[in-house]
Design a protein around this motif. Sequence first.
Motif, PDB file in Angstrom:
ATOM      1  N   ILE A   4      30.132  27.918  17.743  1.00 47.10           N
ATOM      2  CA  ILE A   4      28.821  28.128  17.135  1.00 47.10           C
ATOM      3  C   ILE A   4      28.965  28.080  15.616  1.00 47.10           C
ATOM      4  N   GLY A   5      28.103  27.323  14.961  1.00 47.78           N
ATOM      5  CA  GLY A   5      28.085  27.266  13.513  1.00 47.78           C
ATOM      6  C   GLY A   5      27.117  28.293  12.956  1.00 47.78           C
ATOM      7  N   VAL A   6      27.423  28.839  11.807  1.00 42.54           N
ATOM      8  CA  VAL A   6      26.569  29.851  11.185  1.00 42.54           C
ATOM      9  C   VAL A   6      26.273  29.453   9.737  1.00 42.54           C
ATOM     10  N   PHE A   7      24.975  29.405   9.419  1.00 37.45           N
ATOM     11  CA  PHE A   7      24.491  29.163   8.068  1.00 37.45           C
ATOM     12  C   PHE A   7      23.644  30.364   7.660  1.00 37.45           C
ATOM     13  N   ALA A   8      23.535  30.626   6.361  1.00 44.49           N
ATOM     14  CA  ALA A   8      22.706  31.736   5.888  1.00 44.49           C
ATOM     15  C   ALA A   8      22.106  31.402   4.540  1.00 44.49           C
ATOM     16  N   LYS A   9      21.012  32.096   4.225  1.00 46.24           N
ATOM     17  CA  LYS A   9      20.385  31.967   2.912  1.00 46.24           C
ATOM     18  C   LYS A   9      21.261  32.693   1.907  1.00 46.24           C
ATOM     19  N   LEU A  10      21.921  31.940   1.043  1.00 50.68           N
ATOM     20  CA  LEU A  10      22.964  32.504   0.187  1.00 50.68           C
ATOM     21  C   LEU A  10      22.418  33.438  -0.891  1.00 50.68           C
ATOM     22  N   SER A  11      21.129  33.282  -1.217  1.00 55.85           N
ATOM     23  CA  SER A  11      20.547  34.144  -2.242  1.00 55.85           C
ATOM     24  C   SER A  11      20.089  35.491  -1.678  1.00 55.85           C
ATOM     25  N   ASN A  12      20.243  35.677  -0.373  1.00 54.58           N
ATOM     26  CA  ASN A  12      19.827  36.914   0.282  1.00 54.58           C
ATOM     27  C   ASN A  12      21.066  37.697   0.708  1.00 54.58           C
ATOM     28  N   PRO A  13      21.389  38.806   0.023  1.00 54.96           N
ATOM     29  CA  PRO A  13      22.588  39.586   0.387  1.00 54.96           C
ATOM     30  C   PRO A  13      22.563  40.070   1.834  1.00 54.96           C
ATOM     31  N   ASP A  14      21.362  40.381   2.344  1.00 53.58           N
ATOM     32  CA  ASP A  14      21.268  40.843   3.732  1.00 53.58           C
ATOM     33  C   ASP A  14      21.715  39.753   4.705  1.00 53.58           C
ATOM     34  N   ALA A  15      21.380  38.487   4.371  1.00 58.63           N
ATOM     35  CA  ALA A  15      21.757  37.376   5.242  1.00 58.63           C
ATOM     36  C   ALA A  15      23.275  37.247   5.321  1.00 58.63           C
ATOM     37  N   ILE A  16      23.951  37.459   4.198  1.00 59.50           N
ATOM     38  CA  ILE A  16      25.413  37.365   4.188  1.00 59.50           C
ATOM     39  C   ILE A  16      26.028  38.512   4.993  1.00 59.50           C
ATOM     40  N   THR A  17      25.434  39.701   4.861  1.00 61.48           N
ATOM     41  CA  THR A  17      25.913  40.852   5.642  1.00 61.48           C
ATOM     42  C   THR A  17      25.746  40.596   7.140  1.00 61.48           C
ATOM     43  N   VAL A  18      24.575  40.117   7.526  1.00 60.63           N
ATOM     44  CA  VAL A  18      24.305  39.838   8.943  1.00 60.63           C
ATOM     45  C   VAL A  18      25.229  38.731   9.449  1.00 60.63           C
ATOM     46  N   ALA A  19      25.519  37.737   8.600  1.00 64.72           N
ATOM     47  CA  ALA A  19      26.429  36.662   9.006  1.00 64.72           C
ATOM     48  C   ALA A  19      27.800  37.221   9.370  1.00 64.72           C
ATOM     49  N   GLY A  20      28.267  38.197   8.601  1.00 65.69           N
ATOM     50  CA  GLY A  20      29.547  38.822   8.915  1.00 65.69           C
ATOM     51  C   GLY A  20      29.509  39.552  10.248  1.00 65.69           C
ATOM     52  N   GLU A  36      29.604  28.107   7.395  1.00 67.45           N
ATOM     53  CA  GLU A  36      29.367  27.171   6.287  1.00 67.45           C
ATOM     54  C   GLU A  36      30.244  27.588   5.110  1.00 67.45           C
ATOM     55  N   LYS A  37      30.782  26.628   4.403  1.00 66.54           N
ATOM     56  CA  LYS A  37      31.859  26.883   3.434  1.00 66.54           C
ATOM     57  C   LYS A  37      31.494  27.905   2.361  1.00 66.54           C
ATOM     58  N   THR A  38      30.345  27.737   1.710  1.00 67.03           N
ATOM     59  CA  THR A  38      29.985  28.658   0.634  1.00 67.03           C
ATOM     60  C   THR A  38      29.734  30.059   1.179  1.00 67.03           C
ATOM     61  N   LEU A  39      29.109  30.130   2.352  1.00 66.89           N
ATOM     62  CA  LEU A  39      28.902  31.421   3.006  1.00 66.89           C
ATOM     63  C   LEU A  39      30.245  32.080   3.294  1.00 66.89           C
ATOM     64  N   ALA A  40      31.188  31.299   3.824  1.00 64.76           N
ATOM     65  CA  ALA A  40      32.509  31.844   4.156  1.00 64.76           C
ATOM     66  C   ALA A  40      33.206  32.383   2.909  1.00 64.76           C
ATOM     67  N   GLU A  41      33.056  31.662   1.793  1.00 65.59           N
ATOM     68  CA  GLU A  41      33.698  32.113   0.553  1.00 65.59           C
ATOM     69  C   GLU A  41      33.141  33.451   0.100  1.00 65.59           C
ATOM     70  N   ARG A  42      31.825  33.657   0.304  1.00 69.24           N
ATOM     71  CA  ARG A  42      31.206  34.940  -0.055  1.00 69.24           C
ATOM     72  C   ARG A  42      31.769  36.071   0.807  1.00 69.24           C
ATOM     73  N   MET A  43      32.281  35.707   1.980  1.00 68.85           N
ATOM     74  CA  MET A  43      32.818  36.690   2.925  1.00 68.85           C
ATOM     75  C   MET A  43      34.342  36.733   2.874  1.00 68.85           C
ATOM     76  N   SER A  44      34.941  36.003   1.904  1.00 73.83           N
ATOM     77  CA  SER A  44      36.401  35.922   1.751  1.00 73.83           C
ATOM     78  C   SER A  44      37.072  35.374   3.011  1.00 73.83           C
ATOM     79  N   LEU A  45      36.412  34.371   3.626  1.00 72.43           N
ATOM     80  CA  LEU A  45      36.942  33.727   4.814  1.00 72.43           C
ATOM     81  C   LEU A  45      36.995  32.222   4.580  1.00 72.43           C
ATOM     82  N   SER A  46      37.611  31.499   5.494  1.00 74.79           N
ATOM     83  CA  SER A  46      37.633  30.038   5.389  1.00 74.79           C
ATOM     84  C   SER A  46      36.433  29.464   6.127  1.00 74.79           C
ATOM     85  N   GLY A  47      35.908  28.359   5.614  1.00 72.08           N
ATOM     86  CA  GLY A  47      34.726  27.749   6.215  1.00 72.08           C
ATOM     87  C   GLY A  47      34.811  26.240   6.231  1.00 72.08           C
ATOM     88  N   TYR A  48      33.684  25.625   6.534  1.00 72.99           N
ATOM     89  CA  TYR A  48      33.611  24.172   6.677  1.00 72.99           C
ATOM     90  C   TYR A  48      32.408  23.646   5.890  1.00 72.99           C
TER      91      TYR A  48
END
Length: 283
Positions: A4-20, A36-48
């Motif tokens: 499953i792929g996961v994308f989130a609205k990067l300008s919304n901190p809640d979206a990043i929290t929920v993605a984790g 998604e790569k930028t989302l993963a970087e915000r979570m200190s993880l690897s992405g695509y």
Amino acid sequence: MKRIGVFAKLSNPDAITVAGEVNAWLQSRGVEVLLEKTLAERMSLSGYPGGSIPAMVNLVVVLGGDGTLISVARQVGDLPVPILGVNLGSLGFLTEITLAELYPALERVLSGEFSVSNRMMLDAVVRRGQQEIVRYRVLNDIVINKGALARIIDMEAWVDNAYLTTFKADGLIIASPTGSTAYNLAAGGPIIDPGLHCFVVSPICPHMLTNRPIIVSDEAIVRIEVKFQGQEVAITADGQVGMPLQGGDVVEVRKARNGTLLVKSPTKDYFEVLRTKLRWGER
């Protein structure tokens, strides 16, 4: 569902929290998650890269709002990959599932107990003489619009090989049924049930009040030639990407080969979403 792929609205901190939280929840159930790569970087993880994820997964989860989902839908393109849209704010036209419904919805998806709505997409191409300048795939709409200081634009419109009219207006919207509740609605166009096989051409502030929106078959090709000199005119796709036009450019719009598959809410139908968003019945 193995991936499953996961994308989130990067300008919304809640979206990043929920993605984790979604990432952990899915992994605990043996699902491989592609962030998604930028989302993963915000979570200190690897992405695509976002554009590569749809081809590698069985489902895409979008956390945010309708705008985020529309952006992801363009990346999914022709692939038959369902999108589960989760709205983290108010109810969306496309992101029907609320945060409270997220995990029950994921449970149903993992067990295969879900249905999808196949939403028509549009293909648009801009031609300049014999040259193809750009091509867009959209879920909502293609808009031709004048700049802030520009005069009314002449737009010669054809449906297949039949001349329709020359619109004299501030712009023109060509919207899918899904996009009929967006800019088209604000411009006085009709709401179209997303199951119908058609799209709508709506002038923006036409000079002639008799120039009204017109619905055409989804088998038609709509061709617009823009006629202007020394003005700022642009084309936008889903309100997110676009480019300036030149006088004499031709915009061709037709139904895309494949649609976008949206996972349907088990608790709300399209008309309930419509009533809620447009506040019908309120006093």
